[in-house]
Design a protein around this motif. Structure first.
Motif, PDB file in Angstrom:
ATOM      1  N   TYR A 236       1.512  11.705 -23.231  1.00  0.00           N
ATOM      2  CA  TYR A 236       1.630  11.338 -24.440  1.00  0.00           C
ATOM      3  C   TYR A 236       0.573  10.150 -24.130  1.00  0.00           C
ATOM      4  N   GLY A 237      -0.431  10.402 -23.196  1.00  0.00           N
ATOM      5  CA  GLY A 237      -1.666   9.282 -22.584  1.00  0.00           C
ATOM      6  C   GLY A 237      -0.900   8.062 -23.161  1.00  0.00           C
ATOM      7  N   ILE A 238       0.561   7.689 -21.944  1.00  0.00           N
ATOM      8  CA  ILE A 238       0.690   6.354 -22.029  1.00  0.00           C
ATOM      9  C   ILE A 238       0.122   6.328 -20.175  1.00  0.00           C
ATOM     10  N   ALA A 239      -0.354   5.485 -20.263  1.00  0.00           N
ATOM     11  CA  ALA A 239      -0.768   4.798 -18.940  1.00  0.00           C
ATOM     12  C   ALA A 239       0.253   3.684 -18.199  1.00  0.00           C
ATOM     13  N   PRO A 240       0.267   4.181 -16.748  1.00  0.00           N
ATOM     14  CA  PRO A 240       1.902   3.907 -15.708  1.00  0.00           C
ATOM     15  C   PRO A 240       2.078   2.050 -16.446  1.00  0.00           C
ATOM     16  N   THR A 241       1.265   1.873 -15.998  1.00  0.00           N
ATOM     17  CA  THR A 241       2.079  -0.267 -16.562  1.00  0.00           C
ATOM     18  C   THR A 241       2.645   0.083 -17.423  1.00  0.00           C
ATOM     19  N   GLN A 242       2.327   0.944 -18.517  1.00  0.00           N
ATOM     20  CA  GLN A 242       3.047   0.262 -19.649  1.00  0.00           C
ATOM     21  C   GLN A 242       4.484   1.113 -19.449  1.00  0.00           C
ATOM     22  N   ILE A 243       5.170   0.698 -17.917  1.00  0.00           N
ATOM     23  CA  ILE A 243       6.965   1.374 -17.931  1.00  0.00           C
ATOM     24  C   ILE A 243       7.330  -0.326 -17.712  1.00  0.00           C
ATOM     25  N   TYR A 244       8.565  -0.279 -18.849  1.00  0.00           N
ATOM     26  CA  TYR A 244       9.599  -1.173 -18.459  1.00  0.00           C
ATOM     27  C   TYR A 244      10.773  -1.218 -18.644  1.00  0.00           C
ATOM     28  N   GLY A 245      11.273  -2.497 -18.411  1.00  0.00           N
ATOM     29  CA  GLY A 245      12.786  -1.773 -18.117  1.00  0.00           C
ATOM     30  C   GLY A 245      13.503  -2.697 -19.293  1.00  0.00           C
ATOM     31  N   HIS A 246      14.592  -2.056 -19.745  1.00  0.00           N
ATOM     32  CA  HIS A 246      15.016  -1.976 -21.322  1.00  0.00           C
ATOM     33  C   HIS A 246      15.108  -4.061 -20.768  1.00  0.00           C
ATOM     34  N   ARG A 247      15.633  -4.674 -20.286  1.00  0.00           N
ATOM     35  CA  ARG A 247      15.919  -5.879 -20.562  1.00  0.00           C
ATOM     36  C   ARG A 247      14.496  -7.211 -20.702  1.00  0.00           C
ATOM     37  N   ASP A 248      13.199  -6.584 -20.216  1.00  0.00           N
ATOM     38  CA  ASP A 248      12.180  -7.322 -20.641  1.00  0.00           C
ATOM     39  C   ASP A 248      11.986  -6.775 -22.394  1.00  0.00           C
ATOM     40  N   TYR A 249      13.056  -5.937 -23.540  1.00  0.00           N
ATOM     41  CA  TYR A 249      12.310  -6.222 -24.631  1.00  0.00           C
ATOM     42  C   TYR A 249      14.214  -6.473 -25.319  1.00  0.00           C
ATOM     43  N   THR A 250      14.903  -6.559 -24.449  1.00  0.00           N
ATOM     44  CA  THR A 250      16.243  -6.704 -25.158  1.00  0.00           C
ATOM     45  C   THR A 250      17.206  -7.835 -24.188  1.00  0.00           C
ATOM     46  N   ALA A 251      18.164  -8.951 -24.527  1.00  0.00           N
ATOM     47  CA  ALA A 251      19.047 -10.016 -23.639  1.00  0.00           C
ATOM     48  C   ALA A 251      20.008  -9.096 -23.307  1.00  0.00           C
ATOM     49  N   THR A 252      19.439  -7.969 -21.955  1.00  0.00           N
ATOM     50  CA  THR A 252      20.423  -7.189 -21.134  1.00  0.00           C
ATOM     51  C   THR A 252      20.283  -7.498 -19.793  1.00  0.00           C
ATOM     52  N   ALA A 253      21.307  -6.498 -18.736  1.00  0.00           N
ATOM     53  CA  ALA A 253      21.180  -7.413 -17.495  1.00  0.00           C
ATOM     54  C   ALA A 253      20.671  -5.877 -16.837  1.00  0.00           C
ATOM     55  N   CYS A 254      20.613  -5.117 -18.045  1.00  0.00           N
ATOM     56  CA  CYS A 254      19.818  -3.343 -17.557  1.00  0.00           C
ATOM     57  C   CYS A 254      18.328  -3.487 -17.352  1.00  0.00           C
ATOM     58  N   PRO A 255      17.509  -2.828 -16.405  1.00  0.00           N
ATOM     59  CA  PRO A 255      18.877  -1.555 -16.026  1.00  0.00           C
ATOM     60  C   PRO A 255      19.069  -2.090 -14.037  1.00  0.00           C
ATOM     61  N   GLY A 256      19.734  -3.581 -14.326  1.00  0.00           N
ATOM     62  CA  GLY A 256      19.748  -4.116 -12.929  1.00  0.00           C
ATOM     63  C   GLY A 256      19.089  -4.398 -12.487  1.00  0.00           C
ATOM     64  N   ASP A 257      19.383  -5.568 -12.015  1.00  0.00           N
ATOM     65  CA  ASP A 257      18.056  -6.246 -10.782  1.00  0.00           C
ATOM     66  C   ASP A 257      17.835  -6.022  -9.775  1.00  0.00           C
ATOM     67  N   VAL A 258      18.204  -4.925  -9.138  1.00  0.00           N
ATOM     68  CA  VAL A 258      17.317  -3.752  -8.087  1.00  0.00           C
ATOM     69  C   VAL A 258      16.641  -2.779  -8.877  1.00  0.00           C
ATOM     70  N   LEU A 259      17.315  -1.954  -9.433  1.00  0.00           N
ATOM     71  CA  LEU A 259      16.071  -0.836 -10.222  1.00  0.00           C
ATOM     72  C   LEU A 259      14.834  -2.005 -11.106  1.00  0.00           C
ATOM     73  N   TYR A 260      15.389  -3.273 -11.548  1.00  0.00           N
ATOM     74  CA  TYR A 260      14.368  -3.256 -12.637  1.00  0.00           C
ATOM     75  C   TYR A 260      13.029  -4.030 -11.622  1.00  0.00           C
ATOM     76  N   SER A 261      13.445  -4.235 -10.486  1.00  0.00           N
ATOM     77  CA  SER A 261      12.509  -5.397  -8.989  1.00  0.00           C
ATOM     78  C   SER A 261      12.107  -3.980  -8.313  1.00  0.00           C
ATOM     79  N   MET A 262      12.547  -2.968  -9.152  1.00  0.00           N
ATOM     80  CA  MET A 262      12.011  -1.361  -8.411  1.00  0.00           C
ATOM     81  C   MET A 262      10.173  -0.820  -9.519  1.00  0.00           C
TER      82      MET A 262
END
Length: 412
Positions: A236-262
């Protein structure tokens, strides 16, 4: 523009708080609700102004939101230049990972019209299913979680599975919502999902089976996630900098502190895969490349472990190694890192032996502290070939346990 009239039965942009608690628990797999409870719609464009002061820093500079902290920034990755290149960084064609279609894993038919848009997605959103961290890594188990998710989402009144793709703990990748795979393979347009209000027609949603608030993803899941994200970015021509966690756009704990920190690591590894200039492999104690004798017992006691569990043994003056094997692709310089839970009472001088193909070096590691992160064992000139690359020895002083959990090898 929409290719189809939106279906009234698929509430992919509805307020999740309107669901009762039973629905929320049933829908936790796709919503990534986790410990935070109901999600609240907080859609924002990729370049939105931060909600407040941003995310709380973790060690190493990674960001994650903990209970009571300010919401994360919704702005693009601060390390990305405004004109960050999209897609393959060096014209490298990324191989398509094996993705099981809805028909392959036994999906039921959609219960209504699935919307599509002709525009391409501009980002990837990472989720966790907030389900049990099971140790059944089989393909059958992966297909079963895909079927379970679909049924949960039917119960929420949705026409189909909400996310576009799912990665099981065993590293099996499955199409989520019907039609997502064909659009991805063509690299044109996308199916409208139901995984993040405000982002469903802009972001590819990837669910990762398990709960990653305190545990790390299994090595096989992580490897497939990197491959999958690289393929999506390439298609799709998406830059890898455009990979986010669910919590970046919704008030949620997803995808978890550990996975988000990765996620910074994920962006980096995806960029390396797109450039074709880097290589990295993780060998966990559950991987085929791991071997240990009966004296090495398994434990899941510490949340700082990598994957489902880790191995431990009592020190003894015996030749009884826990070994990690890998295929070194070419002669060159490689960084070797170890992951282990750091617990007071574990050994303060655990011997890690690194084999280069022409010799070996021993590095003693204090495993009583500093766990739950990659610790460098050094950089080594290695020769190509398949062999033991790292071994953990029991031959040390004291009675405190020595631990073998996971290693990572990266070509520099």
């Amino acid at each position: 523009m929409h290719d189809h009239v939106p279906s009234s039965t698929d509430h992919h942009d509805h307020d999740h708080a309107a669901l009762d608690r039973r629905d929320l628990l049933r829908g936790a797999v796709v919503l990534g609700i986790g410990a935070a409870g109901a999600t609240v719609a907080a859609a924002a464009p990729a370049a939105a102004v931060p909600l407040s002061g941003g995310a709380a820093p973790l060690s190493g500079g990674a960001a994650a939101v903990r209970s009571g902290d300010a919401p994360p920034s919704l702005a693009p990755d601060p390390d990305a230049p405004a004109d960050a290149p999209a897609g393959a960084l060096a014209g490298v064609e990324v191989a398509a990972p094996t993705i099981a279609s809805c028909a392959t894993w036994g999906a039921a038919a959609a219960r209504g019209t699935i919307d599509t848009v002709s525009t391409n997605p501009n980002k990837i959103l990472i989720h966790h299913t907030a389900s049990a961290n099971v140790t059944d890594y089989s393909q059958a188990a992966g297909y079963q979680i895909a079927r379970d998710i679909q049924q949960w989402h039917f119960a929420n009144g949705w026409v189909d599975t909400g996310q576009h793709l799912t990665v099981s703990r065993g590293g099996y990748v499955m199409e989520g919502r019907h039609g997502s795979l064909s659009r991805l393979q063509n690299g044109s347009g996308m199916v409208v999902g139901a995984h993040a209000p405000g982002q469903n027609s802009q972001a590819i949603g990837i669910e990762n089976q398990g709960t990653y608030t305190s545990a790390t993803p299994p090595a096989q899941l992580w490897s497939r996630l990197v491959e999958l994200c690289a393929y999506i970015c390439d298609q799709y021509g998406i830059a890898p900098t455009q990979i986010y966690g669910h919590r970046d756009y919704t008030a949620t704990a997803c995808p978890g502190d550990v996975l988000y920190s990765m996620l910074p690591q994920l962006r980096s590894e995806v960029a390396a895969a797109l450039s074709g200039t880097s290589w990295s492999v993780i060998v966990d104690n559950t991987s085929a490349g791991f071997s240990a004798g009966s004296s090495w017992l398994s434990s899941s006691f510490s949340g700082e472990r990598y994957g489902a569990d880790y191995r431990y043994a009592t020190p003894a003056e015996v030749s009884d190694l826990a070994t990690f094997s890998a295929t070194i692709p070419s002669n060159g310089s490689y960084r070797v890192e170890a992951w282990f839970p750091g617990i007071a009472g574990y050994n303060t001088s655990t011997p890690f032996i690194v084999y280069t193909g022409t010799g070996s070096s021993t590095v003693r590691v204090d495993q009583s502290t500093g766990g739950g992160a990659w610790l460098s064992l050094g950089t080594y000139a290695m020769t190509a070939g398949t062999r033991t690359v790292v071994a953990v020895s029991r031959w040390t002083q004291g009675t405190a346990y020595v631990v073998a959990d996971a290693i990572r090898i990266t070509r520099l």
